[in-house]
Design a protein around this motif. Structure first.
Motif, PDB file in Angstrom:
ATOM      1  N   VAL A   1      19.550 -11.944 -30.111  1.00 53.75           N
ATOM      2  CA  VAL A   1      20.838 -12.141 -30.803  1.00 53.75           C
ATOM      3  C   VAL A   1      21.470 -10.775 -31.210  1.00 53.75           C
ATOM      4  O   VAL A   1      20.809  -9.947 -31.767  1.00 53.75           O
ATOM      5  N   LEU A   2      22.782 -10.784 -30.533  1.00 56.22           N
ATOM      6  CA  LEU A   2      23.553  -9.596 -30.778  1.00 56.22           C
ATOM      7  C   LEU A   2      24.411  -9.572 -31.999  1.00 56.22           C
ATOM      8  O   LEU A   2      25.426 -10.382 -31.675  1.00 56.22           O
ATOM      9  N   VAL A   3      24.220  -8.981 -33.066  1.00 56.21           N
ATOM     10  CA  VAL A   3      25.089  -9.095 -34.237  1.00 56.21           C
ATOM     11  C   VAL A   3      26.155  -7.776 -33.869  1.00 56.21           C
ATOM     12  O   VAL A   3      25.947  -6.682 -33.972  1.00 56.21           O
ATOM     13  N   MET A   4      27.558  -8.156 -33.534  1.00 57.00           N
ATOM     14  CA  MET A   4      28.531  -7.098 -33.534  1.00 57.00           C
ATOM     15  C   MET A   4      28.898  -6.486 -34.831  1.00 57.00           C
ATOM     16  O   MET A   4      29.214  -7.191 -35.604  1.00 57.00           O
ATOM     17  N   THR A   5      28.629  -5.324 -34.808  1.00 65.04           N
ATOM     18  CA  THR A   5      28.951  -4.525 -36.107  1.00 65.04           C
ATOM     19  C   THR A   5      30.252  -3.792 -35.861  1.00 65.04           C
ATOM     20  O   THR A   5      30.521  -2.965 -37.052  1.00 65.04           O
ATOM     21  N   VAL A   6      31.012  -4.176 -34.864  1.00 66.29           N
ATOM     22  CA  VAL A   6      32.446  -3.680 -34.672  1.00 66.29           C
ATOM     23  C   VAL A   6      33.187  -4.796 -34.234  1.00 66.29           C
ATOM     24  O   VAL A   6      32.549  -5.610 -33.478  1.00 66.29           O
ATOM     25  N   GLU A   7      34.347  -4.880 -34.288  1.00 62.06           N
ATOM     26  CA  GLU A   7      35.254  -5.678 -33.264  1.00 62.06           C
ATOM     27  C   GLU A   7      35.037  -5.081 -31.714  1.00 62.06           C
ATOM     28  O   GLU A   7      34.993  -4.008 -31.370  1.00 62.06           O
ATOM     29  N   PRO A   8      34.370  -5.934 -31.046  1.00 62.41           N
ATOM     30  CA  PRO A   8      34.070  -5.619 -29.523  1.00 62.41           C
ATOM     31  C   PRO A   8      35.078  -5.145 -28.768  1.00 62.41           C
ATOM     32  O   PRO A   8      36.464  -5.556 -29.006  1.00 62.41           O
ATOM     33  N   GLY A   9      34.942  -4.195 -27.783  1.00 60.19           N
ATOM     34  CA  GLY A   9      36.173  -3.653 -26.774  1.00 60.19           C
ATOM     35  C   GLY A   9      36.106  -1.986 -26.708  1.00 60.19           C
ATOM     36  O   GLY A   9      36.501  -1.740 -25.833  1.00 60.19           O
ATOM     37  N   PHE A  10      35.531  -1.329 -27.840  1.00 63.87           N
ATOM     38  CA  PHE A  10      35.793   0.130 -27.646  1.00 63.87           C
ATOM     39  C   PHE A  10      34.389   0.669 -28.537  1.00 63.87           C
ATOM     40  O   PHE A  10      34.084  -0.007 -29.538  1.00 63.87           O
ATOM     41  N   GLY A  11      34.209   1.685 -27.827  1.00 65.83           N
ATOM     42  CA  GLY A  11      33.251   2.660 -28.738  1.00 65.83           C
ATOM     43  C   GLY A  11      33.903   3.504 -29.692  1.00 65.83           C
ATOM     44  O   GLY A  11      35.092   3.460 -29.898  1.00 65.83           O
ATOM     45  N   GLY A  12      33.106   3.999 -30.457  1.00 61.00           N
ATOM     46  CA  GLY A  12      33.449   4.968 -31.554  1.00 61.00           C
ATOM     47  C   GLY A  12      33.917   4.442 -32.677  1.00 61.00           C
ATOM     48  O   GLY A  12      34.787   5.144 -33.439  1.00 61.00           O
ATOM     49  N   GLN A  13      34.083   3.097 -33.095  1.00 62.98           N
ATOM     50  CA  GLN A  13      34.581   2.625 -34.272  1.00 62.98           C
ATOM     51  C   GLN A  13      33.657   2.783 -35.378  1.00 62.98           C
ATOM     52  O   GLN A  13      32.238   2.983 -35.194  1.00 62.98           O
ATOM     53  N   SER A  14      33.849   2.321 -36.524  1.00 60.99           N
ATOM     54  CA  SER A  14      33.232   2.638 -37.804  1.00 60.99           C
ATOM     55  C   SER A  14      32.475   1.148 -38.057  1.00 60.99           C
ATOM     56  O   SER A  14      32.954  -0.176 -37.727  1.00 60.99           O
ATOM     57  N   PHE A  15      31.116   1.330 -38.191  1.00 68.02           N
ATOM     58  CA  PHE A  15      30.249   0.407 -38.584  1.00 68.02           C
ATOM     59  C   PHE A  15      30.773  -0.589 -39.811  1.00 68.02           C
ATOM     60  O   PHE A  15      31.207  -0.161 -40.721  1.00 68.02           O
ATOM     61  N   MET A  16      30.534  -2.038 -39.572  1.00 69.06           N
ATOM     62  CA  MET A  16      31.083  -2.857 -40.517  1.00 69.06           C
ATOM     63  C   MET A  16      29.945  -3.505 -41.319  1.00 69.06           C
ATOM     64  O   MET A  16      29.376  -4.376 -41.105  1.00 69.06           O
ATOM     65  N   ALA A  17      29.596  -2.847 -42.555  1.00 64.02           N
ATOM     66  CA  ALA A  17      28.466  -3.384 -43.371  1.00 64.02           C
ATOM     67  C   ALA A  17      28.365  -4.932 -43.809  1.00 64.02           C
ATOM     68  O   ALA A  17      27.587  -5.424 -44.019  1.00 64.02           O
ATOM     69  N   GLU A  18      29.782  -5.468 -43.654  1.00 67.02           N
ATOM     70  CA  GLU A  18      30.001  -6.595 -43.970  1.00 67.02           C
ATOM     71  C   GLU A  18      29.355  -7.664 -43.321  1.00 67.02           C
ATOM     72  O   GLU A  18      29.248  -8.879 -43.553  1.00 67.02           O
ATOM     73  N   THR A  19      28.586  -7.306 -42.052  1.00 66.04           N
ATOM     74  CA  THR A  19      28.022  -8.169 -40.981  1.00 66.04           C
ATOM     75  C   THR A  19      26.779  -8.312 -41.419  1.00 66.04           C
ATOM     76  O   THR A  19      25.871  -9.127 -40.798  1.00 66.04           O
ATOM     77  N   MET A  20      25.971  -7.516 -42.207  1.00 66.09           N
ATOM     78  CA  MET A  20      24.690  -7.469 -42.703  1.00 66.09           C
ATOM     79  C   MET A  20      24.071  -8.785 -43.164  1.00 66.09           C
ATOM     80  O   MET A  20      22.934  -9.018 -42.845  1.00 66.09           O
ATOM     81  N   PRO A  21      24.827  -9.660 -43.793  1.00 67.33           N
ATOM     82  CA  PRO A  21      24.251 -10.765 -44.377  1.00 67.33           C
ATOM     83  C   PRO A  21      23.679 -11.898 -43.035  1.00 67.33           C
ATOM     84  O   PRO A  21      23.089 -12.546 -43.205  1.00 67.33           O
ATOM     85  N   LYS A  22      24.543 -11.543 -42.105  1.00 71.01           N
ATOM     86  CA  LYS A  22      24.114 -12.326 -40.764  1.00 71.01           C
ATOM     87  C   LYS A  22      22.531 -11.944 -40.445  1.00 71.01           C
ATOM     88  O   LYS A  22      21.864 -12.671 -39.778  1.00 71.01           O
ATOM     89  N   LEU A  23      22.379 -10.589 -40.369  1.00 73.37           N
ATOM     90  CA  LEU A  23      21.090 -10.207 -40.244  1.00 73.37           C
ATOM     91  C   LEU A  23      19.957 -10.868 -41.110  1.00 73.37           C
ATOM     92  O   LEU A  23      18.903 -11.253 -40.648  1.00 73.37           O
ATOM     93  N   ASP A  24      20.412 -10.812 -42.108  1.00 71.34           N
ATOM     94  CA  ASP A  24      19.568 -11.293 -43.226  1.00 71.34           C
ATOM     95  C   ASP A  24      19.036 -12.520 -42.789  1.00 71.34           C
ATOM     96  O   ASP A  24      17.848 -13.035 -43.098  1.00 71.34           O
ATOM     97  N   ARG A  25      20.123 -13.371 -42.536  1.00 67.97           N
ATOM     98  CA  ARG A  25      19.769 -14.886 -42.329  1.00 67.97           C
ATOM     99  C   ARG A  25      18.913 -14.985 -40.958  1.00 67.97           C
ATOM    100  O   ARG A  25      17.981 -15.849 -40.991  1.00 67.97           O
ATOM    101  N   LEU A  26      19.238 -14.328 -39.967  1.00 71.25           N
ATOM    102  CA  LEU A  26      18.567 -14.221 -38.818  1.00 71.25           C
ATOM    103  C   LEU A  26      17.354 -13.772 -39.114  1.00 71.25           C
ATOM    104  O   LEU A  26      16.386 -14.466 -38.472  1.00 71.25           O
ATOM    105  N   ALA A  27      16.955 -12.687 -39.625  1.00 67.97           N
ATOM    106  CA  ALA A  27      15.683 -12.322 -39.987  1.00 67.97           C
ATOM    107  C   ALA A  27      14.789 -13.257 -40.731  1.00 67.97           C
ATOM    108  O   ALA A  27      13.770 -13.421 -40.416  1.00 67.97           O
ATOM    109  N   SER A  28      15.373 -13.913 -41.737  1.00 69.95           N
ATOM    110  CA  SER A  28      14.591 -14.932 -42.411  1.00 69.95           C
ATOM    111  C   SER A  28      14.194 -16.184 -41.490  1.00 69.95           C
ATOM    112  O   SER A  28      13.016 -16.389 -41.649  1.00 69.95           O
ATOM    113  N   THR A  29      15.241 -16.592 -40.699  1.00 66.89           N
ATOM    114  CA  THR A  29      14.815 -17.722 -39.695  1.00 66.89           C
ATOM    115  C   THR A  29      13.768 -17.349 -38.728  1.00 66.89           C
ATOM    116  O   THR A  29      12.829 -18.077 -38.584  1.00 66.89           O
TER     117      THR A  29
END
Ligand code: DX5
Ligand code: ZN
Length: 223
Positions: A132-160
């Protein structure tokens, strides 16, 4: 637990790709961003180009399809020998059928989620996927800033993944650097895409090693 570093050639010199691939030979996989100018407002490589990269790459290909109509195109990338083929959840109505088709051809099947896409509907589909690929920026371009607000999704995935014992790789993509990789590792990611952080370094192989160390230092041993 294994930590995988997948440099993205989106940040490489497109006029010297064979040489650029040689500079990241110590990485685990090479991340290849396919964009169609429809699903995202940018255009990169197509099937013919990726097939040729496959022939000259010292490491296997991790293909990330940011395209509409993945049913039509994704199987071709699996047939060309890509190690993994990841399509976007937002671009398909039947992710399970497409994942089964990719696995049948012999590729690992991946599903990608844009920052605004919830993970919950996909948790019960995890047995159908290898990654599973969790995008940590809006897809389309390199060099953007990491979006920490996506981390709860990883938490859910990792527990599952932990609860079910499934062997599904959890990948993050976008804004991964020495400053942010620890945050994603802490949240449960084990496969890290990095474009500008790797190719912006003077010696990409050294940056790959540094990223690997930084991720491992933040990885929970029970995962
Ligand atoms: C963005 C791509 C990423 C991109 C990451 O749409 O999917 O793979 O190459 O680039 P960095 O690491 O520079 O954010
Ligand atoms: Zn990508």
């Amino acid at each position: 637990m294994t930590t995988r570093i997948n440099p993205s050639i989106l940040a490489a010199d497109f006029a010297n790709l064979e040489h650029e691939l040689g500079r990241i030979a110590s990485a685990d996989l090479v991340h290849v961003d396919v964009m169609d100018n429809h699903f995202v407002p940018n255009l990169t490589f197509g099937l013919q180009m990726v097939g040729r990269l496959q022939q000259v790459s010292p490491i296997p290909l991790d293909v990330h399809l940011m395209i509409d109509d993945p049913e039509r195109w994704a199987p071709g990338y699996a047939e060309t020998g890509a190690f993994s083929v990841t399509f976007h959840a937002e671009a398909t109505t039947d992710p399970v059928a497409l994942a089964r088709r990719l696995r049948e051809i012999g590729a690992r099947a991946g599903i990608a989620l844009k920052p605004g896409t919830a993970v919950e509907p996909y948790l019960e589909l995890l047995p159908e996927f290898d990654q599973v690929l969790v995008m940590t920026v809006e897809p389309g371009f390199g060099g953007q800033s990491f979006m920490a607000e996506t981390m709860p999704k990883l938490d859910r995935l990792a527990s599952t993944v932990r609860e079910t014992g499934l062997d599904v790789w959890l990948q993050v993509d976008g804004g991964i650097s020495l400053d942010t990789i620890g945050i994603a590792a802490e949240a449960g990611a084990n496969t890290f895409v990095a474009g500008s952080a790797v190719f912006g370094a003077e010696v990409p192989a050294e940056r790959i090693a540094e990223l690997r160390d930084a991720a491992s230092a933040h990885t929970h041993t029970h995962r």
